[in-house]
Scaffold this active site. Structure first.
Site, mmCIF file in Angstrom:
data_model
loop_
_atom_site.group_PDB
_atom_site.id
_atom_site.type_symbol
_atom_site.label_atom_id
_atom_site.label_comp_id
_atom_site.label_asym_id
_atom_site.label_seq_id
_atom_site.Cartn_x
_atom_site.Cartn_y
_atom_site.Cartn_z
ATOM 1 C CG HIS A 1 16.024 20.057 7.066
ATOM 2 N ND1 HIS A 1 15.867 19.329 5.919
ATOM 3 C CD2 HIS A 1 14.787 20.504 7.398
ATOM 4 C CE1 HIS A 1 14.584 19.326 5.581
ATOM 5 N NE2 HIS A 1 13.904 20.034 6.459
ATOM 6 C CD GLU B 1 15.318 21.794 10.960
ATOM 7 O OE1 GLU B 1 14.097 21.759 10.909
ATOM 8 O OE2 GLU B 1 16.037 20.782 10.801
ATOM 9 C CG ASP C 1 14.387 10.355 10.528
ATOM 10 O OD1 ASP C 1 15.011 10.615 11.585
ATOM 11 O OD2 ASP C 1 13.160 10.520 10.417
ATOM 12 N N GLY D 1 14.637 15.685 9.915
ATOM 13 C CA GLY D 1 14.172 15.007 11.130
ATOM 14 C C GLY D 1 14.453 15.864 12.347
HETATM 15 ZN ZN LIG Z 1 11.910 20.673 6.114
#
Ligand SMILES: [Zn+2]
Length: 353
Positions: free
Chosen positions: A207, A210, A148, A180
């Protein structure tokens, strides 16, 4: 996106064997289970039950409502029994829509109040799929442990070591994720843990992009993880670097539209990735939160890209090579993608959407 084409693609996309490579355990929770758990917590004043009911009953949720749901899920998934139950149900739901392999990702948590350690949390997750239930006979489950972005370097390293140790013990752990709130945390905080994961032979599915953060995107691309999630907010330079890198991208259409990182499915960057023959895999991210299924995501992608049936099957099948499954399992999964099987229009399992 043509709504008629979407509807026309749905039957094939439901019947198709599928691999889910980007789904968060908490975000995949059943609405009925969430309501039930929230009702218990509302008795001690922790949750506004009427507000939750109104959010869950909506088919389209606003961004603040979506984040409210995430917060609520965190609040009600604090003990081992609940974690085991959610895992079991999530996998049953995936199996019911012909998902044959899932890499479920989750953040191991410490919760001293209920005697939970990161290890005991993961053991609770695994108790959810090591059962004799019929649903589990037709789906292979593997786990990705998430770091996270709120965590410290030490906490991130603890997660990587746990993943390594449990994998050595024979647990179905295949990789490491970084996820996160993308507005929180710095790349340099997580780099030591991710480097350690690489040294330990754990593949990375991170990730990325984003939010607009060119410095971090550049660092991630330079680090060259095995897979990337989303990659929505990239400048031209980073976009070119992504294309050149050939790092496979986990595409989550409904999630990206719902969180306003792309304006609509038709304008989603996956169209360009597909046309550039960049490796992509269609995923849900959080089917419970975003009211979607992997079948629906495939139908969205197929209608948007104007694919014929053979191309949809090819897209779904290519996920095998992008998965972190062991070589022997990849062979088994390839065997499950049998065109003759599809032409016989397989009957859908009970409970399929
Ligand atoms: Zn995701």
């Amino acid at each position: 996106m043509d709504p008629e084409a979407f509807v026309a693609h749905l039957p094939l996309c439901r019947a198709l064997p599928k691999l889910e490579l980007h789904a968060h355990l908490n975000g995949s929770i059943r609405s009925s289970t969430l309501l039930e758990l929230a009702a218990e917590h509302s008795q001690n004043g922790a949750v506004s039950y009427p507000e939750l009911v109104s959010i869950i009953e909506k088919e389209k949720r606003s961004l603040p409502e979506t984040f409210k749901l995430f917060g609520l899920i965190r609040l009600v998934t604090t003990n081992h029994q609940v974690v085991t139950r959610i895992t079991r149900e999530v996998i049953e739901d995936f199996a019911a829509e012909n998902i044959i392999y899932v890499e479920l990702r989750t953040t191991p948590k410490n919760n001293p109040a209920v005697g939970m350690t990161k290890r005991s949390y993961m053991e609770a997750v695994m108790a959810g799929f090591n059962t004799d239930s019929i649903a589990f006979n037709r789906i292979y489950v593997r786990l990705i442990l998430s770091i996270d972005r709120r965590e410290t370097t030490e906490a991130a390293i603890e997660t990587v070591r746990l993943a390594f140790d449990m994998r050595q013990e024979g647990c179905e752990i295949v990789g490491i994720d970084l996820s996160g709130d993308p507005a929180i945390g710095e790349w340099k905080t997580f780099l030591p843990a991710l480097t350690l994961a690489r040294e330990m032979g754990l593949p990375l599915a991170l990730h990325c992009g984003e939010v607009h953060n060119p410095e971090e995107v550049k660092s991630i691309l330079d680090f060259h993880p095995e897979r990337l999630g989303h990659v929505c907010c990239l400048d031209d330079l980073e976009w070119q670097a992504l294309l050149a890198s050939k790092i496979p991208v986990e595409v989550c259409l409904t999630s990206n539209v719902a969180t306003l990182t792309v304006p609509c499915v038709a304008d989603h960057h996956f169209v360009e990735l597909y046309k550039a023959k960049h490796p992509i895999v269609i995923c849900t991210d959080d089917p419970g939160i975003f009211c979607t299924t992997l079948s629906r995501e495939y139908a969205l992608a197929a209608s948007c890209l104007d694919l014929v049936s053979e191309e949809v099957v090819k897209l779904a099948k290519e996920a095998i090579n992008l998965s972190f499954a062991e070589p022997q399992l990849k062979q088994t999964l390839h065997q499950l993608f049998d065109f003759s099987h599809l032409k016989q229009a397989p009957s859908l399992p009970i409970g399929a959407p």
